[in-house]
Design an enzyme around this catalytic site. Structure first.
Site, PDB file in Angstrom:
ATOM      1  N   GLY A   1      68.450 103.722   8.449  1.00 25.38           N
ATOM      2  CA  GLY A   1      67.297 104.438   7.928  1.00 25.38           C
ATOM      3  C   GLY A   1      67.745 105.424   6.877  1.00 25.38           C
ATOM      4  O   GLY A   1      68.924 105.780   6.797  1.00 25.38           O
ATOM      5  N   HIS A   2      66.806 105.874   6.063  1.00 33.14           N
ATOM      6  CA  HIS A   2      67.131 106.842   5.019  1.00 33.14           C
ATOM      7  C   HIS A   2      67.420 108.204   5.649  1.00 33.14           C
ATOM      8  O   HIS A   2      67.193 108.417   6.854  1.00 33.14           O
ATOM      9  CB  HIS A   2      65.970 106.949   4.029  1.00 33.14           C
TER      10      HIS A   2
ATOM     11  N   LYS B   1      67.858 109.202  12.602  1.00 35.81           N
ATOM     12  CA  LYS B   1      69.051 108.532  13.141  1.00 35.81           C
ATOM     13  C   LYS B   1      69.983 109.510  13.883  1.00 35.81           C
ATOM     14  O   LYS B   1      70.391 109.248  15.008  1.00 35.81           O
ATOM     15  CB  LYS B   1      69.842 107.849  12.014  1.00 35.81           C
ATOM     16  N   SER B   2      70.324 110.617  13.234  1.00 35.70           N
ATOM     17  CA  SER B   2      71.275 111.545  13.849  1.00 35.70           C
ATOM     18  C   SER B   2      70.666 112.269  15.045  1.00 35.70           C
ATOM     19  O   SER B   2      71.377 112.579  16.012  1.00 35.70           O
ATOM     20  CB  SER B   2      71.774 112.551  12.809  1.00 35.70           C
TER      21      SER B   2
ATOM     22  N   GLU C   1      77.367 107.762  11.304  1.00 35.17           N
ATOM     23  CA  GLU C   1      77.704 107.778   9.870  1.00 35.17           C
ATOM     24  C   GLU C   1      79.221 107.866   9.674  1.00 35.17           C
ATOM     25  O   GLU C   1      79.711 108.530   8.764  1.00 35.17           O
ATOM     26  CB  GLU C   1      77.013 108.955   9.173  1.00 35.17           C
TER      27      GLU C   1
END
Length: 281
Positions: free
Chosen positions: A42-43, A48-49, A168
Site C-alpha cells: 500500500g502507499h 501497513k506499519s 519495509e
C-alpha cells in the site's frame, strides 16, 4: 493449513477522541497460515506499519482482536507471543546496539535469559543461516546495507521465532542489498517453514509472496495471489503503487506490436517469451 495469525475486524485510530478523523485501520480482517509468505502492500499512510505494530503488540486494537498462535493477543500473554515473532525494520542502523555483530545478535537472547552456552550456539547458527558467520567480530557500521539487514534477520532468527515480520525492511537498500535480503528470507522460509509477513510498497518484493493484501486508506482494498492482484494493473497505479518492471515492459511491448504469449511478472519469463515468440522460429 493451520492458522498462525489473524486480524478480526480490527480498528485503530491514533486520535480516537475525534470520531470524524479517518481511522488508521478500519475493520481489517485477514488470516495467515503456518508457513505462508504474505505481502502487505500500500502507499504511505495506507495502514501497513500500524498493522505491523498491532501484530506484535506495540499497539492494541481499539476494536476487534489480533490472534497469534491460537491466542488473542493481550497484555498478559504479550511477551510469550512476542518471543515467537521476529521483526526487521526499515533502517538497519537503528537496530544495532552491540559493538560487534555477535554482540548485537546476542542482545535479545541475553534479554530473554538464554543461558550463555546456548547463546553462543544460537549466535553462530543464526549468522550461518544468513551467511554472515565470517563477520562475527566485525563492527556493524562497517557493513553494507544488505549485510546489516541480514544481521538484523539473524538477531530475529536467534530467538527461533515462528513468524518473521519485515516492516519495509528493504526500502532503504540498493538493488544488490535488496536481492541479498530477499533471497536470504526466501531460502530460510524453504528450509525452516518460517511464516513471513512482508510489509512493503515494493511490488517486486510482493512477487515472492503466496498471497498479497492491498491496503488503501486504512481498509483492505484487495486480497489474492500475485497473479490475481497484478491483473488489476491500472487500479494499483491509481492507488499510488508501481507495477513490476516485467509487467510494465510486457504491456509496452504488446502495445507496440511485439509478439508475446502473455504478460509476465518476472523478467526471466519475459525474456524467454520474447526469445521463443520472435527469434526462435
Amino acid at each position: 493449513m493451520n492458522e498462525i495469525l489473524s486480524l478480526r475486524d480490527v480498528t485503530y485510530s491514533y486520535t480516537p477522541e475525534e470520531p470524524e478523523t479517518r481511522k488508521a485501520l478500519d475493520q481489517i480482517s485477514f488470516s495467515v497460515n503456518d508457513g505462508e509468505w504474505i505481502a502487505i502492500v500500500g502507499h504511505n499512510g495506507s495502514g501497513k506499519s500500524t498493522m505491523a505494530k498491532l501484530m506484535n503488540g506495540l499497539l492494541f486494537p481499539q476494536g476487534g482482536e489480533v490472534r497469534v498462535l491460537g491466542e488473542t493477543l493481550n497484555e498478559e500473554n504479550l511477551w510469550d507471543i512476542r518471543s515467537q515473532m521476529g521483526m526487521v525494520f526499515q533502517n538497519p542502523d537503528n537496530q544495532f546496539v552491540g559493538a560487534t555483530v555477535q554482540d548485537d545478535v546476542a542482545f535479545a537472547l541475553e534479554n530473554n535469559g538464554i543461558p550463555f552456552e546456548d547463546m553462543v550456539v544460537r549466535v553462530h547458527e543464526s549468522l550461518s543461516q544468513v551467511k554472515m558467520e565470517k563477520f562475527l567480530n566485525s563492527e556493524p557500521h562497517h557493513l553494507s546495507g544488505g549485510q546489516k539487514q541480514r544481521v538484523a534477520i539473524a538477531g530475529a532468527l536467534a530467538l527461533k521465532p515462528r513468524i518473521l515480520i519485515l516492516d519495509e525492511a528493504t526500502s532503504m537498500l540498493d538493488p544488490q542489498g535488496r536481492e541479498e535480503v530477499l533471497s536470504t528470507v526466501h531460502r530460510l522460509r524453504e528450509e525452516t517453514h518460517l511464516t513471513v509477513l512482508s510489509i512493503t510498497h515494493d511490488l517486486e518484493e510482493a512477487l515472492l509472496a503466496d498471497r498479497i493484501l492491498v491496503m488503501n486508506a486504512g481498509r483492505k482494498y484487495a486480497e489474492g495471489t500475485p497473479a490475481e492482484i497484478f491483473s488489476r494493473g491500472e487500479e494499483l497505479v491509481a492507488l499510488g503503487l508501481d507495477l513490476p518492471f516485467a509487467l510494465k515492459m510486457s504491456n509496452l511491448l504488446l502495445t507496440n506490436g511485439v509478439s508475446l504469449k502473455d504478460t509476465h511478472m518476472s523478467e526471466q519469463e519475459l525474456v524467454k517469451d520474447i526469445w521463443t515468440s520472435n527469434f526462435n522460429k
